[in-house]
Write a protein that holds these residues in place. Structure first.
Motif, PDB file in Angstrom:
ATOM      1  N   ASP A   1     -69.153 -52.338 -80.528  1.00 32.16           N
ATOM      2  CA  ASP A   1     -68.922 -51.289 -79.544  1.00 32.16           C
ATOM      3  C   ASP A   1     -67.467 -50.840 -79.629  1.00 32.16           C
ATOM      4  O   ASP A   1     -66.544 -51.631 -79.439  1.00 32.16           O
ATOM      5  CB  ASP A   1     -69.240 -51.805 -78.137  1.00 32.16           C
ATOM      6  CG  ASP A   1     -69.369 -50.683 -77.113  1.00 32.16           C
ATOM      7  OD1 ASP A   1     -68.810 -49.594 -77.357  1.00 32.16           O
ATOM      8  OD2 ASP A   1     -70.019 -50.902 -76.082  1.00 32.16           O
ATOM      9  N   SER A   2     -67.258 -49.556 -79.919  1.00 30.83           N
ATOM     10  CA  SER A   2     -65.894 -49.032 -80.044  1.00 30.83           C
ATOM     11  C   SER A   2     -65.367 -48.456 -78.737  1.00 30.83           C
ATOM     12  O   SER A   2     -64.228 -47.977 -78.678  1.00 30.83           O
ATOM     13  CB  SER A   2     -65.847 -47.944 -81.127  1.00 30.83           C
ATOM     14  OG  SER A   2     -66.685 -46.847 -80.771  1.00 30.83           O
ATOM     15  N   ASP A   3     -66.171 -48.509 -77.680  1.00 33.02           N
ATOM     16  CA  ASP A   3     -65.763 -47.950 -76.395  1.00 33.02           C
ATOM     17  C   ASP A   3     -64.517 -48.681 -75.877  1.00 33.02           C
ATOM     18  O   ASP A   3     -64.499 -49.911 -75.804  1.00 33.02           O
ATOM     19  CB  ASP A   3     -66.908 -48.101 -75.392  1.00 33.02           C
ATOM     20  CG  ASP A   3     -66.578 -47.478 -74.053  1.00 33.02           C
ATOM     21  OD1 ASP A   3     -66.859 -46.285 -73.883  1.00 33.02           O
ATOM     22  OD2 ASP A   3     -66.035 -48.186 -73.182  1.00 33.02           O
TER      23      ASP A   3
ATOM     24  N   THR B   1     -72.421 -48.401 -71.625  1.00 29.98           N
ATOM     25  CA  THR B   1     -71.521 -47.643 -72.484  1.00 29.98           C
ATOM     26  C   THR B   1     -72.314 -46.769 -73.452  1.00 29.98           C
ATOM     27  O   THR B   1     -73.395 -47.152 -73.909  1.00 29.98           O
ATOM     28  CB  THR B   1     -70.597 -48.571 -73.288  1.00 29.98           C
ATOM     29  OG1 THR B   1     -71.378 -49.350 -74.184  1.00 29.98           O
ATOM     30  CG2 THR B   1     -69.804 -49.484 -72.379  1.00 29.98           C
TER      31      THR B   1
ATOM     32  N   ASP C   1     -71.895 -46.197 -76.556  1.00 37.25           N
ATOM     33  CA  ASP C   1     -72.125 -46.843 -77.849  1.00 37.25           C
ATOM     34  C   ASP C   1     -73.333 -47.766 -77.818  1.00 37.25           C
ATOM     35  O   ASP C   1     -74.101 -47.835 -78.781  1.00 37.25           O
ATOM     36  CB  ASP C   1     -70.886 -47.638 -78.270  1.00 37.25           C
ATOM     37  CG  ASP C   1     -69.771 -46.751 -78.802  1.00 37.25           C
ATOM     38  OD1 ASP C   1     -69.965 -45.521 -78.834  1.00 37.25           O
ATOM     39  OD2 ASP C   1     -68.727 -47.290 -79.188  1.00 37.25           O
TER      40      ASP C   1
END
Length: 271
Positions: free
Chosen positions: A128-130, A223, A225
């Motif tokens: 997850d890049s959030d 989120t 992602d």
């Protein structure tokens, strides 16, 4: 809370693993989120047990199940449980970490899986890049390394409201219950303990081979992602579908049990 006398155990190759059983019929196995135990499904088990045999497991290192003393994979533990039960193939249902275990089991032991529900997850290779999620991951890692259990719990419980709400906007019974489960699991481990989990790899490239029905379920307030990765999972397998539950984030099974159970029941009836 499930009484200790309600739990069943089976002897794995590395200690006893615990599970709760209810109902009769086709087999459904429930796999909980990280740092928790089978009790995250307290509102789900009764709803399914009227028509199915339901197993709610404590995965290795959690709840009443043994810690690992050597390398292991959770998917292999699920396979061992199904063979112990002498039943299946089963419908597997997993939330968060449990959803990853479902994906892993689909890939590593496909003959044991009749259908799958992956909630708040995709595969173990998802990142997850959030920024909100990355901040929580960094804080939980820092707090655990420092032995700051209260700091870790504060960060861990941020997953309940998700990035779009505060904890004050959630039924306080949910974080209370998650806190109780998490403290129980953390107490089983020691700072600096060796991580013996062997990760399942090459997951995304193998998913197109999966030909059993797979449903992904996500809270609309999780989120972006996580939601996108779940949709990718549903789009990649041969028979995938997806559902979004409004008004909840990472724990729709606890925050919106009526809606979550309706989604599960509809999916089970479609099989």
């Amino acid at each position: 809370m499930t009484a200790a006398s309600d739990m069943k155990y089976f002897a794995s190759d590395d200690g006893d693993l615990a599970y709760r059983e209810a109902g009769a019929g086709d087999l459904v196995v429930l796999l909980h989120s990280g740092f928790c135990d089978h009790r995250v499904f307290d509102a789900v088990v009764p709803a399914l047990a009227s028509t199915h045999r339901v197993i709610a497991a404590d995965v290795r290192g959690h709840g009443a199940s043994a810690n690992a003393t050597r390398p292991f994979r959770w998917a292999d533990d699920v396979a061992a449980l199904l063979r112990h039960l002498d039943a299946g193939p089963a419908v597997l249902v997993g939330v968060s970490m449990g959803g990853v275990i479902v994906s892993d089991t689909l890939l590593e032991h496909p003959e044991l899986v009749r259908a799958a529900v992956v909630c708040g997850a995709s595969t173990g290779e998802f990142q997850d890049s959030d920024p909100w999620h990355r901040t929580i991951q960094a804080e939980t890692a820092r707090a655990l390394a420092a032995g700051d259990i209260e700091g870790w719990l504060k960060a861990f419980l941020s997953y309940v409201p998700g990035p779009h709400r505060t904890l004050d906007e959630v039924d306080p019974d949910i974080p209370r219950r998650l806190r109780e489960m998490a403290l129980n699991t953390v107490s089983k481990h020691t700072p600096g303990e060796k991580d013996r989990l062997v990760r399942v790899t090459d997951t995304w490239s193998r998913l197109p081979r999966i030909d059993v029905p797979v449903l992904t379920v996500n809270g609309a307030l999780d989120t972006p992602d996580v939601i996108a990765a779940a949709q990718r999972l549903a789009d990649t397998v041969r028979d995938g579908r997806s559902v979004i539950i409004e008004g909840t984030a990472h724990y729709p099974n606890m925050e919106k049990p009526k809606e979550f159970n309706a989604v599960l029941t509809d999916f089970l009836h479609s099989l």
